[in-house]
Design an enzyme around this catalytic site. Structure first.
Site, PDB file in Angstrom:
ATOM      1  N   ASN A   1       0.773  -1.242   0.000  1.00  0.00           N
ATOM      2  CA  ASN A   1       0.000   0.000   0.000  1.00  0.00           C
ATOM      3  C   ASN A   1       0.805   1.293   0.000  1.00  0.00           C
ATOM      4  O   ASN A   1       0.420   2.278  -0.615  1.00  0.00           O
ATOM      5  CB  ASN A   1      -0.958  -0.004   1.202  1.00  0.00           C
ATOM      6  N   HIS A   2       1.961   1.317   0.706  1.00  0.00           N
ATOM      7  CA  HIS A   2       2.702   2.585   0.837  1.00  0.00           C
ATOM      8  C   HIS A   2       3.303   3.096  -0.466  1.00  0.00           C
ATOM      9  O   HIS A   2       3.750   4.252  -0.522  1.00  0.00           O
ATOM     10  CB  HIS A   2       3.787   2.474   1.911  1.00  0.00           C
TER      11      HIS A   2
ATOM     12  N   HIS B   1       0.506  -9.203   1.669  1.00  0.00           N
ATOM     13  CA  HIS B   1       0.697  -7.921   2.358  1.00  0.00           C
ATOM     14  C   HIS B   1      -0.649  -7.519   2.960  1.00  0.00           C
ATOM     15  O   HIS B   1      -1.539  -7.034   2.264  1.00  0.00           O
ATOM     16  CB  HIS B   1       1.175  -6.886   1.326  1.00  0.00           C
TER      17      HIS B   1
HETATM   18 FE   LIG Z   1       5.297  -1.819   5.620  1.00  0.00          FE
HETATM   19 FE   LIG Z   2       1.962  -1.938   4.031  1.00  0.00          FE
END
Ligand SMILES: [Fe+2]
Ligand SMILES: [Fe+2]
Length: 263
Positions: free
Chosen positions: A67-68, A153
């Site tokens: 996500n980042h 993740h």
């Molecule tokens: Fe992370």
């Molecule tokens: Fe993450």
């Protein structure tokens, strides 16, 4: 075949440690393949082309993300031009990059797939249901090779464990990332799939998930505009070592590592 999978590297402290430790592993021929999650490599938020190239130079073969990566949207095109840098396969198809890669080591083809969970995860990048997406793709990947490593993740323990049951015996390993806290539930199933709910992180352990505690606490107390700062002390690397039978792609061992930076 021995594989090292390293947990989310958080900013410079983690990157610096890896710049020393990974080349050593290379010199000693310790691992046939090194994978790392790089979603926090750029100051804790995202990944840059420069950072991804550094990780490759140190000796990481494959970089998974999560996500980042949208924290540095402007970097995405450059990052995903680099070979064997992948993003979750279940992001909407228009998202830059691809969700899996094939690499050959010791004359064995290995597929690495990145997946992202949807329970308690941010809405962006738009993420399609991971179970449905991998269900549609898994047989096609298994036709390439039985040596398949999955980075799931995700935040929710149950979602990751459900993935373990869903893919049991179909892949060599399912490695959880994202929470930055290493779990002690590593196991190899009877069907030969190595599993851990979360491999942990590489960065400062005198921190909250790699960031300084005080700004985060102030934010929890209601200060909205608080900016998070990277923590620097007590740097460690979290990883797992996975051993896979070269005859059939079945895992037979998984071992947790927590290595302290000795500098
Ligand atoms: Fe992370
Ligand atoms: Fe993450």
């Amino acid at each position: 075949m021995k594989i090292l999978f390293i947990g989310d590297v958080v900013g410079k402290p983690g990157m610096r440690m890896l710049s020393r430790i990974i080349p050593e592993y290379g010199k000693n021929n310790d691992y046939d393949l090194i994978c790392i999650n790089g979603e926090n490599s750029a100051g804790g938020f995202g990944i840059t082309k420069k950072g991804a190239l550094k990780l490759k130079k140190y000796g990481c073969d494959v970089i998974t993300t999560g996500n980042h990566i949208i924290d540095r949207e402007e970097e995405l095109a450059g990052v995903f031009m680099i070979e064997n840098v992948i993003r979750p396969i279940n992001y909407e198809p228009s998202f830059p990059g691809k969700g899996w890669t094939t690499i050959e080591k010791e004359n064995i083809k290995i597929v690495i797939v990145n997946l992202q969970g949807t329970v308690f995860m941010p809405e962006k990048p738009k993420t399609l249901p991971p179970f449905k997406v991998i269900q549609e793709r898994i047989e096609e990947l298994r036709e390439i090779t039985p040596f398949i490593i999955v980075d799931i993740h995700a935040e929710a323990t149950a979602e990751k464990i459900a993935m373990r049951y869903f893919l049991d015996g179909k892949v060599s390993a399912i490695i959880g990332t994202h929470t930055h806290v290493q779990t002690s539930d590593e196991t190899v199933t009877k069907k030969g799939t190595a599993y851990i709910t979360d491999v942990g992180m590489t960065g400062s352990f005198d921190s909250i998930l790699g960031m300084q505690a005080e700004p985060i606490i102030r934010k929890f107390l209601g200060k909205e505009d608080e900016r998070f700062k990277l923590a620097k002390m007590d740097v460690r690397m979290n990883a797992v070592e996975i051993e896979i039978d070269e005859k059939n792609g079945k895992a037979y061992s998984i071992r947790r590592l927590q290595v302290a930076d000795d500098t």
